[in-house]
Design a protein around this motif. Structure first.
Motif, PDB file in Angstrom:
ATOM      1  N   ILE A 136      -8.570  -2.798  -3.852  1.00 15.33           N
ATOM      2  CA  ILE A 136      -9.176  -1.413  -4.018  1.00 15.33           C
ATOM      3  C   ILE A 136      -8.068  -0.504  -4.642  1.00 15.33           C
ATOM      4  CG2 ILE A 136      -9.762   0.828  -2.676  1.00 15.33           C
ATOM      5  CD1 ILE A 136     -10.620  -1.146  -0.139  1.00 15.33           C
ATOM      6  N   ARG A 137      -8.812   0.162  -5.614  1.00 11.45           N
ATOM      7  CA  ARG A 137      -7.937   0.978  -6.677  1.00 11.45           C
ATOM      8  C   ARG A 137      -7.957   2.337  -6.512  1.00 11.45           C
ATOM      9  NH1 ARG A 137      -8.565  -1.128 -12.507  1.00 11.45           N
ATOM     10  NH2 ARG A 137     -10.900  -0.855 -12.012  1.00 11.45           N
ATOM     11  N   ASP A 138      -7.111   3.108  -6.640  1.00 10.44           N
ATOM     12  CA  ASP A 138      -7.277   4.649  -6.684  1.00 10.44           C
ATOM     13  C   ASP A 138      -7.599   4.899  -8.239  1.00 10.44           C
ATOM     14  OD1 ASP A 138      -4.549   4.797  -8.149  1.00 10.44           O
ATOM     15  OD2 ASP A 138      -3.905   4.695  -6.381  1.00 10.44           O
ATOM     16  N   TYR A 194      -5.974  -2.127  -0.403  1.00 11.34           N
ATOM     17  CA  TYR A 194      -5.320  -1.324  -1.431  1.00 11.34           C
ATOM     18  C   TYR A 194      -3.946  -1.769  -1.759  1.00 11.34           C
ATOM     19  CZ  TYR A 194      -3.472   2.804  -3.479  1.00 11.34           C
ATOM     20  OH  TYR A 194      -2.629   3.783  -4.098  1.00 11.34           O
ATOM     21  N   ALA A 240       0.868  -1.126  -0.009  1.00  5.19           N
ATOM     22  CA  ALA A 240       0.054  -0.062  -0.074  1.00  5.19           C
ATOM     23  C   ALA A 240       0.979   1.130   0.173  1.00  5.19           C
ATOM     24  CB  ALA A 240      -0.988  -0.068   1.305  1.00  5.19           C
ATOM     25  N   GLY A 285     -13.476   1.363  -1.159  1.00  7.51           N
ATOM     26  CA  GLY A 285     -12.817   2.375   0.082  1.00  7.51           C
ATOM     27  C   GLY A 285     -13.795   2.913   0.799  1.00  7.51           C
TER      28      GLY A 285
END
Length: 298
Positions: free
Chosen positions: A176-178, A171, A30, A224
């Protein structure tokens, strides 16, 4: 019996160590993801400052979610605060006032941040729904920038992104992706579409739904989001599509204006501060587009 108890004890210890190692690996990944450099070619847009552009930018700022994270004055706003879960998210100050994140932004930095979810130095912006903004036309993006740059100075500070341990681990492992990881950065800017109650304009408006409802508007868990948030509704046709409850544009408009479903129940998680500001043309075009999507095969 003692032998089996000893084996079970060692097995449990190994599993705990493996789990602990997985958590540690996730946190390290992360940290690496949060500080990676995303190479994006972001040609600058010329600044505009005419009244028409600023008015259009004000509309976009108010109706496309900017106000939910940055506040009406741009000084930043805490929009998720759950101390029990270790979750707190606050948007940064983007006004020209003290503590402004954008005080030294160059024209290309605005494009990179808004359209691509990437900070000037190349770091991904953790909580920036750029997948919703990536398809802004150049004219709309320039108008939005013009409005933000015209805001009166307000005092604020940097973003706060405090995520609970499970979210950071997920993440790290890519669950979980930005936004920067979701966007096809090679796409050219969207071509202008004439405003009107048309499927084409509705598709353009629907880009604002992608961050929560997914690339194909199929709904599901909001990436998120806090664990107590319900999944985003399915907007595309298919089983349990929310659009079955909104047969005409007026019914969808009532939802956006009141925050209540057709049966009168309140929707728990939707940015109604922004959604209620969407004008009638955009609302009707959005409804037309969502109702025009093809039903799933099979």
């Amino acid at each position: 019996m003692r032998k089996w108890m000893k084996v079970a004890g060692w097995t449990a210890a190994v599993l705990l160590l493996a789990a602990g190692g997985g958590v540690l690996a996730g946190l390290q990944l992360a940290d690496s993801r949060m500080h990676r450099k995303v190479e994006v070619r972001a040609p600058a847009l010329a600044y505009v400052s005419d009244a028409q552009a600023i008015e259009r930018g004000h509309y976009l700022f108010s109706s496309r979610g900017c106000v939910d994270c940055h506040g009406a004055n741009g000084a930043g706003r805490t929009f998720v605060d759950d101390a029990s879960a270790g979750l707190r998210i606050k948007g940064p100050n983007i006004s020209p006032g003290p503590g402004s994140l954008v005080a030294r932004y160059r024209p290309e930095d605005w494009v990179r941040a808004i359209r691509h979810g990437v900070a000037p130095g190349g770091r991904p912006l953790m909580i920036m729904p750029s997948e919703d903004y990536n398809r802004f036309t150049d004219a709309d993006l320039a108008a939005l920038i013009a409005y933000v740059r015209s805001l009166p100075p307000a005092e604020g500070g940097a973003a706060i992104v405090a995520l609970p341990l499970p979210a950071r681990v997920l993440y790290g492992f890519g669950a979980i992706r930005d936004a920067a990881a979701k966007i096809d950065h090679s796409l050219p800017p969207a071509a202008p579409v004439a405003e009107g109650v048309t499927v084409q304009h509705g598709a353009y408006v629907a880009n604002m739904c992608l961050g929560c409802h997914g690339e194909h508007l199929a709904g599901g868990r909001i990436p998120g989001g806090p664990p107590d948030w319900p999944p985003a509704s399915r907007l595309a046709p298919g089983k349990d599509s929310a659009m079955d409850r909104y047969p005409d544009s007026e019914s969808l408009m009532r939802l956006f204006r009141t925050g209540k479903r057709a049966d009168g129940s309140a929707v728990q998680v939707m940015p109604f501060t922004s959604l209620r500001e969407i004008n009638d043309t955009d609302m009707r075009a959005l409804h037309l587009y969502l109702r025009s999507l093809p039903a799933p095969k099979g």
